[in-house]
Write a protein that holds these residues in place. Structure first.
Motif, PDB file in Angstrom:
ATOM      1  N   TRP A  44       0.838  -1.201   0.000  1.00 29.31           N
ATOM      2  CA  TRP A  44       0.000   0.000   0.000  1.00 29.31           C
ATOM      3  C   TRP A  44       0.878   1.259   0.000  1.00 29.31           C
ATOM      4  N   TYR A  45       1.911   1.263   0.847  1.00 28.10           N
ATOM      5  CA  TYR A  45       2.815   2.412   0.891  1.00 28.10           C
ATOM      6  C   TYR A  45       3.482   2.629  -0.464  1.00 28.10           C
ATOM      7  N   ASP A  46       3.897   1.564  -1.135  1.00 22.21           N
ATOM      8  CA  ASP A  46       4.479   1.703  -2.474  1.00 22.21           C
ATOM      9  C   ASP A  46       3.518   2.411  -3.420  1.00 22.21           C
ATOM     10  N   LEU A  47       2.270   1.950  -3.438  1.00 26.30           N
ATOM     11  CA  LEU A  47       1.271   2.559  -4.314  1.00 26.30           C
ATOM     12  C   LEU A  47       1.064   4.037  -4.000  1.00 26.30           C
ATOM     13  N   LYS A  48       0.915   4.352  -2.721  1.00 29.31           N
ATOM     14  CA  LYS A  48       0.612   5.733  -2.334  1.00 29.31           C
ATOM     15  C   LYS A  48       1.821   6.649  -2.503  1.00 29.31           C
ATOM     16  N   ILE A  49       3.010   6.126  -2.240  1.00 26.04           N
ATOM     17  CA  ILE A  49       4.216   6.941  -2.461  1.00 26.04           C
ATOM     18  C   ILE A  49       4.332   7.282  -3.948  1.00 26.04           C
ATOM     19  N   ASN A  50       4.101   6.316  -4.812  1.00 23.54           N
ATOM     20  CA  ASN A  50       4.145   6.582  -6.256  1.00 23.54           C
ATOM     21  C   ASN A  50       3.056   7.558  -6.674  1.00 23.54           C
ATOM     22  N   GLN A  51       1.857   7.415  -6.126  1.00 21.23           N
ATOM     23  CA  GLN A  51       0.748   8.317  -6.442  1.00 21.23           C
ATOM     24  C   GLN A  51       1.083   9.748  -6.025  1.00 21.23           C
ATOM     25  N   PHE A  53       4.022  11.009  -5.418  1.00 22.81           N
ATOM     26  CA  PHE A  53       5.162  11.493  -6.196  1.00 22.81           C
ATOM     27  C   PHE A  53       4.691  12.042  -7.543  1.00 22.81           C
ATOM     28  N   LYS A  54       3.784  11.327  -8.209  1.00 21.80           N
ATOM     29  CA  LYS A  54       3.270  11.791  -9.500  1.00 21.80           C
ATOM     30  C   LYS A  54       2.483  13.092  -9.341  1.00 21.80           C
ATOM     31  N   GLU A  55       1.682  13.181  -8.290  1.00 21.06           N
ATOM     32  CA  GLU A  55       0.918  14.405  -8.031  1.00 21.06           C
ATOM     33  C   GLU A  55       1.857  15.573  -7.719  1.00 21.06           C
ATOM     34  N   LEU A  56       2.903  15.297  -6.948  1.00 21.84           N
ATOM     35  CA  LEU A  56       3.881  16.330  -6.603  1.00 21.84           C
ATOM     36  C   LEU A  56       4.610  16.807  -7.852  1.00 21.84           C
ATOM     37  N   LYS A  57       5.005  15.878  -8.702  1.00 27.08           N
ATOM     38  CA  LYS A  57       5.679  16.244  -9.944  1.00 27.08           C
ATOM     39  C   LYS A  57       4.766  17.087 -10.826  1.00 27.08           C
ATOM     40  N   ALA A  58       3.498  16.706 -10.926  1.00 28.39           N
ATOM     41  CA  ALA A  58       2.543  17.483 -11.724  1.00 28.39           C
ATOM     42  C   ALA A  58       2.370  18.887 -11.148  1.00 28.39           C
ATOM     43  N   ALA A  59       2.299  18.997  -9.821  1.00 29.76           N
ATOM     44  CA  ALA A  59       2.160  20.308  -9.172  1.00 29.76           C
ATOM     45  C   ALA A  59       3.414  21.155  -9.406  1.00 29.76           C
ATOM     46  N   ARG A  60       4.585  20.534  -9.293  1.00 32.02           N
ATOM     47  CA  ARG A  60       5.844  21.263  -9.513  1.00 32.02           C
ATOM     48  C   ARG A  60       5.931  21.734 -10.963  1.00 32.02           C
ATOM     49  N   ASP A  61       5.569  20.856 -11.923  1.00 36.03           N
ATOM     50  CA  ASP A  61       5.602  21.226 -13.337  1.00 36.03           C
ATOM     51  C   ASP A  61       4.628  22.361 -13.639  1.00 36.03           C
ATOM     52  N   TYR A  62       3.433  22.304 -13.031  1.00 28.03           N
ATOM     53  CA  TYR A  62       2.448  23.364 -13.227  1.00 28.03           C
ATOM     54  C   TYR A  62       2.978  24.703 -12.715  1.00 28.03           C
ATOM     55  N   LEU A  63       3.537  24.694 -11.505  1.00 26.84           N
ATOM     56  CA  LEU A  63       4.085  25.923 -10.943  1.00 26.84           C
ATOM     57  C   LEU A  63       5.240  26.445 -11.796  1.00 26.84           C
ATOM     58  N   TYR A  64       6.075  25.540 -12.287  1.00 30.05           N
ATOM     59  CA  TYR A  64       7.206  25.931 -13.135  1.00 30.05           C
ATOM     60  C   TYR A  64       6.704  26.616 -14.409  1.00 30.05           C
ATOM     61  N   LYS A  65       5.661  26.054 -15.018  1.00 30.88           N
ATOM     62  CA  LYS A  65       5.101  26.652 -16.236  1.00 30.88           C
ATOM     63  C   LYS A  65       4.527  28.034 -15.958  1.00 30.88           C
ATOM     64  N   LYS A  66       4.037  28.248 -14.749  1.00 33.08           N
ATOM     65  CA  LYS A  66       3.505  29.559 -14.367  1.00 33.08           C
ATOM     66  C   LYS A  66       4.619  30.523 -13.968  1.00 33.08           C
ATOM     67  N   GLY A  67       5.861  30.025 -13.866  1.00 36.91           N
ATOM     68  CA  GLY A  67       6.987  30.876 -13.499  1.00 36.91           C
ATOM     69  C   GLY A  67       7.212  30.958 -12.005  1.00 36.91           C
ATOM     70  N   CYS A  68       6.880  29.899 -11.290  1.00 36.39           N
ATOM     71  CA  CYS A  68       6.959  29.911  -9.833  1.00 36.39           C
ATOM     72  C   CYS A  68       7.874  28.797  -9.331  1.00 36.39           C
ATOM     73  N   LYS A  69       8.687  29.146  -8.347  1.00 39.62           N
ATOM     74  CA  LYS A  69       9.568  28.180  -7.703  1.00 39.62           C
ATOM     75  C   LYS A  69       9.371  28.304  -6.194  1.00 39.62           C
ATOM     76  N   VAL A  70       9.234  27.164  -5.509  1.00 39.99           N
ATOM     77  CA  VAL A  70       8.992  27.143  -4.065  1.00 39.99           C
ATOM     78  C   VAL A  70      10.111  26.355  -3.401  1.00 39.99           C
ATOM     79  N   GLU A  71      10.725  26.939  -2.388  1.00 36.67           N
ATOM     80  CA  GLU A  71      11.795  26.273  -1.646  1.00 36.67           C
ATOM     81  C   GLU A  71      11.585  26.448  -0.155  1.00 36.67           C
TER      82      GLU A  71
END
Length: 123
Positions: A44-51, A53-71
Motif C-alpha cells: 500500500w505504501y508503495d502505491l501511495k508513495i508513487n501516487q 510522487f506523480k501528483e507532486l511532480k505534476a504540481a511542480r511542473d504546473y508551478l514551473y510553467k507559471k513561473g513559480c519556484k517554491v523552496e
C-alpha cells in the motif's frame, strides 16, 4: 502581493502539502516492519508513495510553467519558512508547523479514501 501569485496560492499550498506528505509516507514506511501485516502495508505504501510522487511532480511542473519556484528555507519547532520566486517577485511565507501537520493529516485521509477537508472548504 502580486495578483497572479494570489491566483496560484492554492497550488503553492498543494505543492507544499504534497511534498510533506511524501516525506511522511517515506518515513512512516520504515516503521511498519514490526507489524504482522507489514507485507500488505508495504505494498500500500508503495502505491501511495508513487501516487503522491506523480501528483507532486505534476504540481511542480504546473508551478514551473507559471513561473513559480517554491523552496523550504528554514524551520524551527513552531514555524517553517518558504521562499517563493514568482516571475522575478520574491516572497517569504511562514507556515505554522501545527497547521502543516493538520493539512498533511487531511491529505493522508484523502489517500485512505476517508472524508477530508481542502483549503477551498475554508478553515
Amino acid at each position: 502581493m502580486h495578483k497572479d501569485l494570489m491566483e496560484i496560492s492554492n497550488d503553492i499550498h498543494k505543492f507544499i502539502i504534497l511534498e510533506m506528505t511524501l516525506k511522511t509516507l517515506e518515513r512512516d514506511r520504515k516503521h511498519i516492519t514490526v507489524l504482522k501485516m507489514h507485507h500488505a502495508l508495504d505494498a500500500w505504501y508503495d502505491l501511495k508513495i508513487n501516487q503522491v510522487f506523480k501528483e507532486l511532480k505534476a504540481a511542480r511542473d504546473y508551478l514551473y510553467k507559471k513561473g513559480c519556484k517554491v523552496e523550504k528555507k528554514k524551520s524551527d519547532e513552531f514555524f517553517t519558512e518558504y521562499y517563493i520566486l514568482f516571475r522575478g517577485v520574491e516572497e517569504t511565507r511562514n507556515y505554522a508547523n501545527l497547521a502543516l501537520r493538520n493539512w498533511v493529516s487531511e491529505e493522508m485521509k484523502r489517500l485512505l479514501g476517508m472524508e477530508y477537508r481542502t483549503p477551498a472548504d475554508g478553515v
